[in-house]
Design an enzyme around this catalytic site. Sequence first.
Site: not given
Length: 308
Positions: A109-110, A137, A180
């Site tokens: 989702s980044c 990333y 995370h």
Amino acid sequence: MEKSAKIYIAGHRGMVGSAIYRKLKKEGYENLLVKTSSELDLRNQQAVADFFDQEKPEYVFLAAAKVGGIVANNTYRADFLYENLAIQNHVIHSAYVSGVKKLMFLGSSCIYPKMAPQPLKEDYLLTGTLEHTNEPYAIAKIAGIKMCDAYRDQYGCNFISVMPTNLYGYNDNYHPQNSHVLPALIRKFHEAKINNAPRVEIWGSGSPMREFLFADDLADACYYLMQNYDEPNLINIGTGHDLTIKDLTVLIKDILGYEGELVFDASKPDGTPRKLMDVTKLHNLGWRHKVELPEGIALAYEDFKSKN
């Protein structure tokens, strides 16, 4: 996917890859091809080319990646960009050369702009500036999406891209610096509980909002999409629900039974303010998540305790 088909799961020892492996086994697939990183270094172009030439897998789940949380992403910026580009370049190209029937590329989702409207629709890709801490990333993952589409356009390859939201579950990474937020909190509260620590300090203000999907639900979605999705561009995989980091922290604290005080350190970075996936496209295809957050956290905690 035929039950006898040869299926390569890249990254089968990670949280996502191992969940996909379990799902395929459960569905009756026996011809699963897996290699550890010491057996096959996906950063080595020739090694990957030789592997595909020899094994000729029919289907590929590309779940291998160099991953980490906000600290790791920001510290090892060159490594995250170089290694992820290398892995996906080699696997996607070799899949084309060896005639793979279908490949699924897993992103993150980044990839979406830091200040994109919420919830995040698939067509928000490349409409704004990325969040700085995980930009390398994200850029690698965007390149992977575009690579799948380019090989589809030029060569007619059935290569699809899926974007999971934040994941947690079995085989998660609980490293103190490189994990995370959800597994990091599980570890923090577990250690505070056994050490009778009076308080737990949490990075950031607690105000950012995050969505979390149990990794076995992701594997179920990936299996479903391998059967039912054949389009260019990407498709989001998530729950469609989010909560603040503060609420997540309280939930984990309660599930683990920690009774001390919470202290939020607002001098530490928060990252993106909100990252909620728009899962309309996925829901319209007929898939929805099954594991709700409290149940999933309890399952993840049991897995953590069994290994620590």
